[in-house]
Design a protein around this motif. Structure first.
Motif, PDB file in Angstrom:
ATOM      1  N   ARG A 105       0.744  -1.304  -0.008  1.00 19.88           N
ATOM      2  CA  ARG A 105      -0.067   0.109   0.041  1.00 19.88           C
ATOM      3  C   ARG A 105       1.049   1.377  -0.087  1.00 19.88           C
ATOM      4  NH1 ARG A 105      -2.943  -2.897   3.923  1.00 19.88           N
ATOM      5  NH2 ARG A 105      -2.239  -1.633   5.676  1.00 19.88           N
ATOM      6  N   GLY A 106       1.853   1.316   0.792  1.00 20.03           N
ATOM      7  CA  GLY A 106       2.773   2.507   0.694  1.00 20.03           C
ATOM      8  C   GLY A 106       3.579   2.433  -0.539  1.00 20.03           C
ATOM      9  N   LEU A 107       3.796   1.541  -1.109  1.00 18.31           N
ATOM     10  CA  LEU A 107       4.516   2.113  -2.430  1.00 18.31           C
ATOM     11  C   LEU A 107       3.673   2.201  -3.612  1.00 18.31           C
ATOM     12  CD1 LEU A 107       6.523  -1.297  -2.628  1.00 18.31           C
ATOM     13  CD2 LEU A 107       7.623   0.878  -2.606  1.00 18.31           C
ATOM     14  N   LYS A 108       2.137   1.895  -3.581  1.00 20.79           N
ATOM     15  CA  LYS A 108       1.240   2.448  -4.435  1.00 20.79           C
ATOM     16  C   LYS A 108       1.196   3.875  -4.208  1.00 20.79           C
ATOM     17  CE  LYS A 108      -1.508  -1.857  -5.240  1.00 20.79           C
ATOM     18  NZ  LYS A 108      -2.685  -2.485  -5.052  1.00 20.79           N
ATOM     19  N   PHE A 109       1.072   4.219  -2.764  1.00 22.55           N
ATOM     20  CA  PHE A 109       0.907   5.718  -2.584  1.00 22.55           C
ATOM     21  C   PHE A 109       2.148   6.631  -3.257  1.00 22.55           C
ATOM     22  CE2 PHE A 109       2.100   9.170   0.197  1.00 22.55           C
ATOM     23  CZ  PHE A 109       0.967   9.981   0.417  1.00 22.55           C
ATOM     24  N   LEU A 110       3.271   5.998  -3.031  1.00 18.90           N
ATOM     25  CA  LEU A 110       4.533   6.641  -3.588  1.00 18.90           C
ATOM     26  C   LEU A 110       4.605   6.594  -5.003  1.00 18.90           C
ATOM     27  CD1 LEU A 110       7.098   5.044  -1.441  1.00 18.90           C
ATOM     28  CD2 LEU A 110       6.348   7.218  -1.216  1.00 18.90           C
ATOM     29  N   ARG A 111       4.029   5.656  -5.920  1.00 17.62           N
ATOM     30  CA  ARG A 111       3.679   5.735  -7.202  1.00 17.62           C
ATOM     31  C   ARG A 111       2.960   6.936  -7.694  1.00 17.62           C
ATOM     32  NH1 ARG A 111       5.065   1.484 -10.462  1.00 17.62           N
ATOM     33  NH2 ARG A 111       4.415   2.726 -12.003  1.00 17.62           N
ATOM     34  N   ARG A 112       1.592   6.905  -6.908  1.00 18.29           N
ATOM     35  CA  ARG A 112       0.649   7.769  -7.162  1.00 18.29           C
ATOM     36  C   ARG A 112       1.245   9.354  -6.894  1.00 18.29           C
ATOM     37  NH1 ARG A 112      -2.697   4.656  -4.196  1.00 18.29           N
ATOM     38  NH2 ARG A 112      -2.722   6.341  -2.300  1.00 18.29           N
ATOM     39  N   GLU A 113       1.825   9.574  -6.070  1.00 15.49           N
ATOM     40  CA  GLU A 113       2.448  10.831  -5.764  1.00 15.49           C
ATOM     41  C   GLU A 113       3.540  11.284  -6.479  1.00 15.49           C
ATOM     42  OE1 GLU A 113       1.074  13.070  -3.196  1.00 15.49           O
ATOM     43  OE2 GLU A 113      -0.440  11.440  -3.248  1.00 15.49           O
ATOM     44  N   GLN A 114       3.972  10.640  -7.585  1.00 18.09           N
ATOM     45  CA  GLN A 114       5.255  11.109  -8.472  1.00 18.09           C
ATOM     46  C   GLN A 114       4.692  12.358  -9.171  1.00 18.09           C
ATOM     47  OE1 GLN A 114       6.774   8.400 -11.263  1.00 18.09           O
ATOM     48  NE2 GLN A 114       9.074   9.318 -11.010  1.00 18.09           N
ATOM     49  N   GLU A 115       5.515  13.351  -9.311  1.00 21.51           N
ATOM     50  CA  GLU A 115       5.096  14.393 -10.092  1.00 21.51           C
ATOM     51  C   GLU A 115       5.394  14.363 -11.631  1.00 21.51           C
ATOM     52  OE1 GLU A 115       4.224  17.650  -8.729  1.00 21.51           O
ATOM     53  OE2 GLU A 115       4.154  16.646  -6.711  1.00 21.51           O
ATOM     54  N   LYS A 116       4.953  15.203 -12.494  1.00 24.31           N
ATOM     55  CA  LYS A 116       4.992  14.911 -14.016  1.00 24.31           C
ATOM     56  C   LYS A 116       6.400  15.146 -14.364  1.00 24.31           C
ATOM     57  CE  LYS A 116       0.280  17.165 -15.200  1.00 24.31           C
ATOM     58  NZ  LYS A 116      -0.205  18.083 -15.525  1.00 24.31           N
ATOM     59  N   ASP A 117       7.101  15.516 -13.671  1.00 20.91           N
ATOM     60  CA  ASP A 117       8.743  15.857 -14.073  1.00 20.91           C
ATOM     61  C   ASP A 117       9.463  14.878 -13.620  1.00 20.91           C
ATOM     62  OD1 ASP A 117       8.979  16.585 -11.452  1.00 20.91           O
ATOM     63  OD2 ASP A 117       9.850  18.551 -11.755  1.00 20.91           O
ATOM     64  N   GLY A 118       8.710  13.625 -12.691  1.00 22.66           N
ATOM     65  CA  GLY A 118       9.660  12.578 -12.334  1.00 22.66           C
ATOM     66  C   GLY A 118       9.917  12.931 -10.863  1.00 22.66           C
ATOM     67  N   SER A 119      10.045  14.077 -10.448  1.00 17.56           N
ATOM     68  CA  SER A 119      10.213  14.195  -8.959  1.00 17.56           C
ATOM     69  C   SER A 119       9.093  13.711  -7.995  1.00 17.56           C
ATOM     70  CB  SER A 119      10.717  15.716  -8.799  1.00 17.56           C
ATOM     71  OG  SER A 119       9.304  16.329  -8.849  1.00 17.56           O
ATOM     72  N   TRP A 120       9.596  13.686  -6.620  1.00 16.78           N
ATOM     73  CA  TRP A 120       8.598  13.626  -5.610  1.00 16.78           C
ATOM     74  C   TRP A 120       8.676  15.043  -4.640  1.00 16.78           C
ATOM     75  CZ3 TRP A 120      10.658   9.303  -7.780  1.00 16.78           C
ATOM     76  CH2 TRP A 120       9.769   8.076  -8.234  1.00 16.78           C
ATOM     77  N   TYR A 121       7.413  15.364  -4.367  1.00 16.93           N
ATOM     78  CA  TYR A 121       7.302  16.478  -3.330  1.00 16.93           C
ATOM     79  C   TYR A 121       7.928  16.222  -2.013  1.00 16.93           C
ATOM     80  CZ  TYR A 121       4.730  20.175  -0.698  1.00 16.93           C
ATOM     81  OH  TYR A 121       4.431  21.205   0.143  1.00 16.93           O
ATOM     82  N   GLY A 122       8.735  17.119  -1.347  1.00 14.60           N
ATOM     83  CA  GLY A 122       9.421  17.143  -0.066  1.00 14.60           C
ATOM     84  C   GLY A 122       8.549  17.708   0.929  1.00 14.60           C
ATOM     85  N   ARG A 123       7.841  17.104   1.983  1.00 12.93           N
ATOM     86  CA  ARG A 123       7.141  17.972   2.830  1.00 12.93           C
ATOM     87  C   ARG A 123       7.828  18.339   3.971  1.00 12.93           C
ATOM     88  NH1 ARG A 123       5.803  20.328   6.549  1.00 12.93           N
ATOM     89  NH2 ARG A 123       3.891  20.463   7.617  1.00 12.93           N
ATOM     90  N   TRP A 124       8.815  17.742   4.655  1.00 11.31           N
ATOM     91  CA  TRP A 124       9.716  17.961   5.690  1.00 11.31           C
ATOM     92  C   TRP A 124      11.212  18.244   5.463  1.00 11.31           C
ATOM     93  CZ3 TRP A 124       6.919  19.018   9.725  1.00 11.31           C
ATOM     94  CH2 TRP A 124       5.477  18.423  10.102  1.00 11.31           C
ATOM     95  N   GLY A 125      11.319  18.287   4.125  1.00  8.72           N
ATOM     96  CA  GLY A 125      12.856  18.975   3.626  1.00  8.72           C
ATOM     97  C   GLY A 125      12.889  19.682   2.350  1.00  8.72           C
ATOM     98  N   VAL A 126      13.839  20.457   1.860  1.00  8.85           N
ATOM     99  CA  VAL A 126      13.358  21.273   0.751  1.00  8.85           C
ATOM    100  C   VAL A 126      14.151  20.397  -0.237  1.00  8.85           C
ATOM    101  CG1 VAL A 126      13.904  23.633  -0.206  1.00  8.85           C
ATOM    102  CG2 VAL A 126      13.423  23.367   2.263  1.00  8.85           C
ATOM    103  N   ASN A 127      13.445  20.295  -1.222  1.00  7.68           N
ATOM    104  CA  ASN A 127      11.970  19.955  -1.531  1.00  7.68           C
ATOM    105  C   ASN A 127      11.924  18.853  -2.483  1.00  7.68           C
ATOM    106  OD1 ASN A 127       9.231  19.898  -2.296  1.00  7.68           O
ATOM    107  ND2 ASN A 127       8.949  21.968  -2.842  1.00  7.68           N
ATOM    108  N   TYR A 128      11.940  19.056  -3.737  1.00  4.95           N
ATOM    109  CA  TYR A 128      11.806  17.699  -4.539  1.00  4.95           C
ATOM    110  C   TYR A 128      12.868  16.937  -4.485  1.00  4.95           C
ATOM    111  CZ  TYR A 128       7.544  20.302  -6.156  1.00  4.95           C
ATOM    112  OH  TYR A 128       6.377  20.879  -6.108  1.00  4.95           O
ATOM    113  N   ILE A 129      14.038  17.621  -4.194  1.00  2.45           N
ATOM    114  CA  ILE A 129      15.471  16.611  -4.101  1.00  2.45           C
ATOM    115  C   ILE A 129      15.224  15.913  -3.016  1.00  2.45           C
ATOM    116  CG2 ILE A 129      18.017  16.854  -3.442  1.00  2.45           C
ATOM    117  CD1 ILE A 129      17.961  19.424  -4.902  1.00  2.45           C
ATOM    118  N   TYR A 130      14.601  16.406  -1.783  1.00  6.72           N
ATOM    119  CA  TYR A 130      14.522  15.728  -0.682  1.00  6.72           C
ATOM    120  C   TYR A 130      13.304  14.580  -0.815  1.00  6.72           C
ATOM    121  CZ  TYR A 130      13.707  14.991   4.560  1.00  6.72           C
ATOM    122  OH  TYR A 130      13.360  14.141   5.613  1.00  6.72           O
ATOM    123  N   GLY A 131      12.449  14.935  -1.409  1.00  9.50           N
ATOM    124  CA  GLY A 131      11.246  13.858  -1.686  1.00  9.50           C
ATOM    125  C   GLY A 131      11.691  12.737  -2.653  1.00  9.50           C
ATOM    126  N   THR A 132      12.498  13.186  -3.649  1.00 12.26           N
ATOM    127  CA  THR A 132      12.945  12.230  -4.712  1.00 12.26           C
ATOM    128  C   THR A 132      14.135  11.413  -4.016  1.00 12.26           C
ATOM    129  OG1 THR A 132      12.624  13.940  -6.463  1.00 12.26           O
ATOM    130  CG2 THR A 132      13.985  11.938  -7.132  1.00 12.26           C
TER     131      THR A 132
END
Length: 651
Positions: free
Chosen positions: A482-509
């Motif tokens: 379930r966690g992996l599905k969540f991560l797949r859904r949250e990927q951004e259009k440019d391939g990155s992932w959003y970082g909530r607690w660290g700046v920002n897309y570098i952290y999330g990715t």
């Protein structure tokens, strides 16, 4: 680039591994020197001017003025005023923030700065140009109301009777984040009692208003611009008119309910919620209720606030909270990566310190959504047993597991059970609560900061998935799947992932790629490669990576003032997790860290790379430029020496 860092090979730059080995050994040795006698590490933790300004305002509210300390805070506030826009930003070199600037100006005036001094004139001009103090945010206007600088109609209606609402009601403390509920409960008391600040020197800031505060018609606005926000704005006006008619007996009962919420969570000298706003509000709420200064609860609440002061001798500031568990567990990972033996004295001492702080017997607020879940895990601060942190817990478990899975089997098992139980129905994990995603609440006038909730995020979810994979849960395990599905859904259009607690897309990715690697994913899959391409696209000319806090703003994606050691380390760890240890970009990134200025265990880093609330509150973790770069260069060394492209651990 320095010859000791990189040499040119036929297929691109090549890292001098002997020089890298020396750097790792030296940094590891210096880092061990920073360990406290009882086994933990802790670094400075800085926000913006708001927190030290509020500390000064707290003292003047209570008439507990500490002139020598406040003089040092004044030095700090003057130093961080921007020369570019004359106000105060939310992070290093950021744009002026009106609310932060209003509070900083007021604090300096309370300290005794002459309003005609050049720095005060410049700040005043900037505030007026930005719309005046009447346009400050809700929390600032509440503070100004307490000092009788604006009428109480300048703040949204938040009747104390909120404490009596049933759990099924659309607004209830269980439906907002832990940081919100610990701030709101004492704040409701203050707003109900409306006890004005002592303000013994009679300091006002009427000069900061473009319109006299009593003449401003509409202070409160629709924070989202949505129809839901318009509805709540109309409801706010209705509640404001009805509030004087509320029965007195209900008000008294609600006051007692608020106290009943606060007192069991006072948390000793670590304070309510472990965070400054909740602690300061608690002291002011006790004052509003007439609780004497020598009352034990009030004394310890005040002590918790003062514990956050960091005095450098020539200047001082107030930290938003303390981060010892986070600093300790992340530092343990860096040291293990750097070759520190798992059974060495420093590592065992650190593990024992963490085990002393394992939360096993306090049922926290998460029980509202998970009533049958046993306590487990670790907080962020020294102590905060009502509010264990999912993120900290996952990282602590991975560190203990790396050291000795059998020795720490009990703590690992208890924490894993708690983390699994905290997974939300959409497959992700929030930081402190499950199912805390009632987005309509961010549309109420009180929530103009947009950070009332604790929804699942990519970075915390990735850490939980990595932890579960490391301790033996395979890809078919339901919580992992379930966690992996969540991560797949949250990927951004440019391939990155959003970082909530660290700046920002570098952290999330970095976080997401590490989780997929930990779970044994084929890292040649298309979505992984898109994440890799994103990180490669963000590398800067000097070989490092950087990303500004502006990336949380519309149109700010990709903005960077320069490379930072911590963000470079995140990008490198993400690329290496994806199998790119031999990519020329990785060698260039390692070269950047090898030549970047460093003092002992810490690389030089002034730019903020931590987040409290995106667009509202940012953080400078002084430890990030110590343990993350060490971690990255040591992992690179390990992978190159062993010629092994698999990363052993999930982060």
């Amino acid at each position: 680039m320095a010859d000791t860092a990189l040499k040119q090979a036929e297929n691109g730059p090549r890292v001098d591994l002997d020089a890298l080995e020396d750097l790792i050994a030296d940094t590891r040795s210096e880092y061990l020197k920073l360990q406290r006698d009882d086994g933990h590490w802790i670094f400075e933790f800085e926000a913006d001017a708001t927190i030290p300004a509020e500390y000064v305002m707290l003292n003047h509210y209570l008439d507990e003025i500490d002139d020598p300390l406040e003089a040092k805070i004044g030095v700090y506030l003057r130093r961080i005023q921007s020369d570019e826009h004359d106000g105060w930003p939310l992070y290093q070199d950021g744009a002026m923030d009106l609310s932060c600037t209003v509070k900083a100006y007021y604090a300096l005036k309370l300290i005794g700065d002459d309003p005609d001094a050049p720095h005060m004139r410049r700040a005043r001009t900037a505030i007026l140009a930005a719309g005046g103090a009447e346009r400050a945010n809700v929390f600032t206007r509440i503070a100004l109301a307490l000092f009788d600088q604006v009428p109480w109609r300048a703040v949204p209606a938040m009747p104390i009777e909120i404490m009596l609402l049933p759990e099924w009601f659309p607004f209830h403390l269980s439906k907002v984040s832990y940081w919100s509920r610990t701030v709101i409960a004492p704040l409701l008391i203050m707003m109900a009692k409306r006890k004005l600040a002592a303000n013994p020197r009679g300091v006002d800031i009427r000069e900061l208003f473009r319109t006299p505060p009593e003449d401003v018609r509409d202070y409160n606005v629709n924070p989202t611009g949505s129809p839901v926000g318009s509805f709540f704005l109309s409801l706010d006006k209705l509640v404001r008119r009805a509030e004087p008619l509320f029965p007195r007996n209900k008000r008294e009962k609600a006051l007692q309910e608020a106290l009943a919420f606060i007192k069991p969570r006072l948390n000793g000298e670590d304070g309510l919620g472990g965070i400054f706003p909740a602690m300061a509000n608690t002291v002011m709420a006790f004052e509003a209720l007439g609780i004497p200064k020598d009352d034990p609860d009030r004394k310890i609440a005040r002590a918790a606030v003062d514990k956050l002061i960091l005095d450098r001798g020539f200047e001082a500031y107030c930290q938003p909270c303390l981060s010892p568990i986070w600093d300790t567990c992340l530092g343990m990972h860096a040291l293990l990566e750097a070759g520190e033996a798992p059974d060495s004295g420093p590592m065992l001492q650190a593990a024992d310190w963490l085990l002393e702080r394992e939360i096993t017997d306090v049922v926290g607020d998460w029980v509202w959504k998970r009533p049958d879940l046993k306590p487990g895990g670790w907080a962020f601060e020294y102590w905060n047993d009502h509010y264990p942190d999912v993120d900290d817990t996952a990282v602590v478990v991975m560190a203990l597991h790396r050291m000795d899975a059998e020795r720490y089997r009990g703590a690992i098992g208890r924490a894993a059970e708690w983390v699994i139980g905290m997974q939300s129905s959409n497959g992700g994990w929030g930081a402190f609560d499950a199912e805390n995603d009632r987005q309509y609440l961010n549309a109420i006038p009180f929530a103009d900061h947009g950070a009332l909730l604790d929804p699942p995020t990519v970075d915390v979810t990735a850490r939980c998935v990595s932890m579960l994979a490391q301790i033996g849960h395979d890809i078919g395990s339901p919580p992992v799947a379930r966690g992996l599905k969540f991560l797949r859904r949250e990927q951004e259009k440019d391939g990155s992932w959003y970082g909530r607690w660290g700046v920002n897309y570098i952290y999330g990715t970095w976080s997401a790629l590490s989780a997929f690697n930990a779970c044994g994913y084929d890292m040649s899959r298309h979505f992984v490669r898109r994440g890799v391409d994103y990180l490669l696209s963000m590398q800067r000319d000097d070989g490092g990576w950087g990303e500004g806090c502006e990336s949380y703003e519309a149109g700010g994606r990709g903005f960077a003032r320069g490379s930072t050691p911590s963000q470079t380390a995140w990008a490198l760890l993400g690329l290496m997790a994806a199998g790119e240890v031999d990519h020329p970009a990785v060698a260039r990134g390692i070269g950047y860290l090898m030549q970047a200025p460093r003092d002992g265990a810490k690389w030089d880093e002034d730019l903020y790379t931590g987040v409290g609330f995106p667009r509202v509150f940012y953080l400078r973790y002084y430890g990030y430029s110590a343990y993350f770069p060490l971690w990255a260069i040591a992992r690179y060394r390990n992978l190159k020496r062993k010629n092994d492209r698999k990363v052993a651990f999930g982060i």
